[in-house]
Design a protein around this motif. Sequence first.
Motif, PDB file in Angstrom:
ATOM      1  N   SER A 119       0.869  -1.313  -0.012  1.00  9.62           N
ATOM      2  CA  SER A 119       0.028  -0.037   0.138  1.00  9.62           C
ATOM      3  C   SER A 119       0.686   1.370  -0.067  1.00  9.62           C
ATOM      4  N   VAL A 120       1.646   1.526  -1.091  1.00  5.28           N
ATOM      5  CA  VAL A 120       2.481   2.338  -1.246  1.00  5.28           C
ATOM      6  C   VAL A 120       2.125   3.437  -2.454  1.00  5.28           C
ATOM      7  N   TYR A 121       2.261   4.775  -2.344  1.00  3.02           N
ATOM      8  CA  TYR A 121       1.518   5.522  -3.410  1.00  3.02           C
ATOM      9  C   TYR A 121       2.140   5.230  -4.710  1.00  3.02           C
ATOM     10  N   LEU A 173       0.076   1.022 -13.520  1.00  7.64           N
ATOM     11  CA  LEU A 173      -0.479   1.727 -14.507  1.00  7.64           C
ATOM     12  C   LEU A 173       0.328   2.187 -15.618  1.00  7.64           C
ATOM     13  N   LEU A 176      -0.066  -0.566 -17.848  1.00  7.73           N
ATOM     14  CA  LEU A 176      -1.592  -0.686 -18.802  1.00  7.73           C
ATOM     15  C   LEU A 176      -1.572   0.566 -19.709  1.00  7.73           C
ATOM     16  N   SER A 182      -1.894   7.906 -14.706  1.00  7.20           N
ATOM     17  CA  SER A 182      -3.275   7.861 -14.971  1.00  7.20           C
ATOM     18  C   SER A 182      -3.871   8.453 -16.297  1.00  7.20           C
ATOM     19  N   ILE A 183      -3.149   9.614 -16.441  1.00  7.74           N
ATOM     20  CA  ILE A 183      -3.571  10.680 -17.715  1.00  7.74           C
ATOM     21  C   ILE A 183      -3.087   9.844 -18.917  1.00  7.74           C
ATOM     22  N   LEU A 226      -5.877  -5.790 -19.920  1.00 15.17           N
ATOM     23  CA  LEU A 226      -6.170  -5.903 -18.201  1.00 15.17           C
ATOM     24  C   LEU A 226      -5.300  -7.421 -17.901  1.00 15.17           C
ATOM     25  N   LEU A 231      -9.950  -3.862 -13.007  1.00 15.31           N
ATOM     26  CA  LEU A 231     -11.132  -2.607 -12.886  1.00 15.31           C
ATOM     27  C   LEU A 231     -10.850  -1.680 -11.740  1.00 15.31           C
ATOM     28  N   LEU A 240      -7.649  -1.230 -10.877  1.00 17.78           N
ATOM     29  CA  LEU A 240      -6.628  -0.323 -10.996  1.00 17.78           C
ATOM     30  C   LEU A 240      -7.273   1.023 -12.290  1.00 17.78           C
ATOM     31  N   VAL A 241      -8.199   0.484 -13.105  1.00 15.45           N
ATOM     32  CA  VAL A 241      -9.029   1.750 -14.020  1.00 15.45           C
ATOM     33  C   VAL A 241      -9.702   2.597 -13.241  1.00 15.45           C
ATOM     34  N   LEU A 269      -8.926   3.426 -10.113  1.00 17.05           N
ATOM     35  CA  LEU A 269      -8.071   4.281  -9.616  1.00 17.05           C
ATOM     36  C   LEU A 269      -7.531   5.324 -10.518  1.00 17.05           C
ATOM     37  N   ALA A 270      -7.069   4.830 -11.691  1.00 17.57           N
ATOM     38  CA  ALA A 270      -6.801   5.867 -12.676  1.00 17.57           C
ATOM     39  C   ALA A 270      -7.798   6.935 -12.969  1.00 17.57           C
ATOM     40  N   THR A 311      -8.045   9.138 -10.213  1.00 17.15           N
ATOM     41  CA  THR A 311      -6.811  10.254 -10.143  1.00 17.15           C
ATOM     42  C   THR A 311      -7.148  11.257 -11.188  1.00 17.15           C
ATOM     43  N   LEU A 312      -7.413  10.821 -12.323  1.00 17.05           N
ATOM     44  CA  LEU A 312      -7.630  11.866 -13.583  1.00 17.05           C
ATOM     45  C   LEU A 312      -8.767  13.062 -13.084  1.00 17.05           C
ATOM     46  N   VAL A 356      -7.177  15.457 -10.801  1.00 20.66           N
ATOM     47  CA  VAL A 356      -6.219  16.254 -11.511  1.00 20.66           C
ATOM     48  C   VAL A 356      -7.234  17.399 -12.131  1.00 20.66           C
ATOM     49  N   ARG A 380      -8.374  19.742  -9.637  1.00 15.11           N
ATOM     50  CA  ARG A 380      -7.535  20.630  -8.848  1.00 15.11           C
ATOM     51  C   ARG A 380      -7.394  21.436 -10.098  1.00 15.11           C
ATOM     52  N   ILE A 397      -4.979  10.235  -2.412  1.00 10.84           N
ATOM     53  CA  ILE A 397      -3.757   9.327  -2.416  1.00 10.84           C
ATOM     54  C   ILE A 397      -3.982   8.268  -1.460  1.00 10.84           C
ATOM     55  N   VAL A 436      -5.595   5.462  -3.343  1.00 10.74           N
ATOM     56  CA  VAL A 436      -4.626   4.968  -4.433  1.00 10.74           C
ATOM     57  C   VAL A 436      -3.865   3.881  -3.489  1.00 10.74           C
ATOM     58  N   GLN A 437      -3.225   4.179  -2.397  1.00 11.28           N
ATOM     59  CA  GLN A 437      -2.350   3.407  -1.719  1.00 11.28           C
ATOM     60  C   GLN A 437      -3.338   2.031  -1.507  1.00 11.28           C
TER      61      GLN A 437
END
Lengths: 440, 175
Positions: free
Chosen positions: A58-60, A67, A70, A250-251, A275, B32, B34-35, B37-38, B41-42, B45, B48, B59, B62-63
């Motif tokens: 669980s590390v950022y 990511l 993918l 992510s972007i 995936l 899924l 992971l998607v 989370l992405a 995050t998007l 951003v 923000r 954050i 995500v952790q």
Amino acid sequence: MSNLNIGIGVFVMMLALMAIRIPIGLSMFIPGALGYMLIASDTALLNHLKGAVYARLSVYDLSVIPLFMLMGAFAMHGGLSKALFEFSNAILGRFKGGMAMAGVLACAAFGSISGSSVATTATIAQVAYPEMRKLNYSGRLATAALATGGTMGILLPPSVTLMIYAIITEQNITKMFLAAYAPALLAAIGYLLAIAIYVRLYPEHAPEPSKPTRQEFLRAAKNVWPIGLIFTLVFGGIYGGIFTPTEGASIGTAMTFLIATLRGNMSLPILQKSLLSTAQTSGMIFMIFIGADMMNACLALSQLPNELAGSVASAQVSPVLVMFSIMLFYVILGCVMDEMSMILLTVPVIFPVIIGLDFYGLPPSDKALWFGVLILMVCEIGMIFPPVGLNVYIMNGLAKDVPMSETYKGVIPFLISDAIRMVLLIAFPGITLWLVHRLT
Amino acid sequence: MNFSYFYMTTSNSFIHQVIGRLCQISASIGGLVLVALALMTLASVIGRAFFSSPIQGDIELVQLGCAVCVACFLPYTQFQRANIIVDFFTDKCSDKTKQFLDGFGALLIGLCFSVLAWRLAVGGLINKENGETSMLMSIPVWIPYLLMVPGFVLTAIVSFVQSIDLLFNRSQESA
């Protein structure tokens, strides 16, 4: 038995387990757990295991690994490789051996949005190799150029191996990314020169060049812009400090998905395939991570890394000589071991040694970046070095008509270029660090 | 040092099919996550940048999401037998010997992952008793702990089945 002896015993047991085909993650986990038990106690081990796995995973920063993977999987299906190769060829096609050079350049470009050197070789080779053979490039030069070009994927951000190094040595990922560019540029230049010299000495390996027309160039340029856009946005944002590597990833993932969809290359089966391949490779990496973590917990208890660092530092040997020996040791180790495991396994032990030595008066953070780039370079070499260069295997799978021995022969000029680059980078850390100091 | 590319498709008994399906489902769930989370995050951003209101605690999400996602990936990797091994020293051995060693390796993975699954579950329960929560969003920590357990249990089961196949069913690999 002293703790130090236990530490050494743990290391020996690990090597023995690896030799008999026990998965590498496990070969680290089991001796690590046993050693931990001997040094501390069995209740201490059970207590440690209770929280260790969650704490490790669980590390950022870790999230960048799946990511970017993918993102690479989407990019593979985005139909971008053909455009890249055509564009590179429109630039370099005028030179003798130009198409091989274009293959290298396309690999560099694809490597800067994909984290895997294997994927880079495979993706570019699928479009570049048939073209080269059609124009009568020798199998030796064609396969070697593509296998070597792909190795840049391991150095160029977002390289998975590079991110792993940054995470285990607790370095800033953004700085680590920046440190990789100048060495990668040197690699590309070296490879292009190697091809140019090679085809001059052995002209039978490449056809006479034909000058690409202006139309060809413009048409190719029109198809290649999405890669430029992804790269600029993702990495510009990361280096500009606008967002974190995870946010950039992510972007980038969203953008590559969008581009693949717009080009009509995305479907439900392909999404699932992407995936699943991400799952498989991430699982493989994190399995080693879990094992390496247990191993490190045990080694830390045994004080082995500190003792080793202390004795090397007091041994009155020239640090640069130590560095060269370490690099040589890695090249040999790379002959029998996978590159990623090599880093996870050895960096925790070798890293304190490097930090304890004085190199040109560099501060520790600079030393860490510089050493990271050097170790990644050894990994690059390992990907094409006999007896088991993974990229050569991949290339061999795609080009069945060329025997592997031919590819290994063709790789020699590139290995010479890599050796020169290695000496340059060890002698002048400034090459690696310049961009980092400039931009941060 | 190569990945082993053997798939378990050679045996199509009911139990193998069920396990294969479960591993795929688990990996897809991880994918899924992971998607998700992405996308989160998007959104954060974008929030923000344009509305100066990022998602609170992104954050942290995500952790813990990352930990759960990886746990879901592990069974599939094991199912595909994609874990890295060093095959340099056993290159000259017969297929039979290699198969035996691989079976032994799978057995060890099964044992280790059983222990890890047990410790994770215990860790989760202790965290629940202590009321341990994350810093920003006060998410109870035991939730991600327990969400990771199924992945580890499934990995252990897959490994045990593989070790039985490899140790006792000699025709497996040659098929």
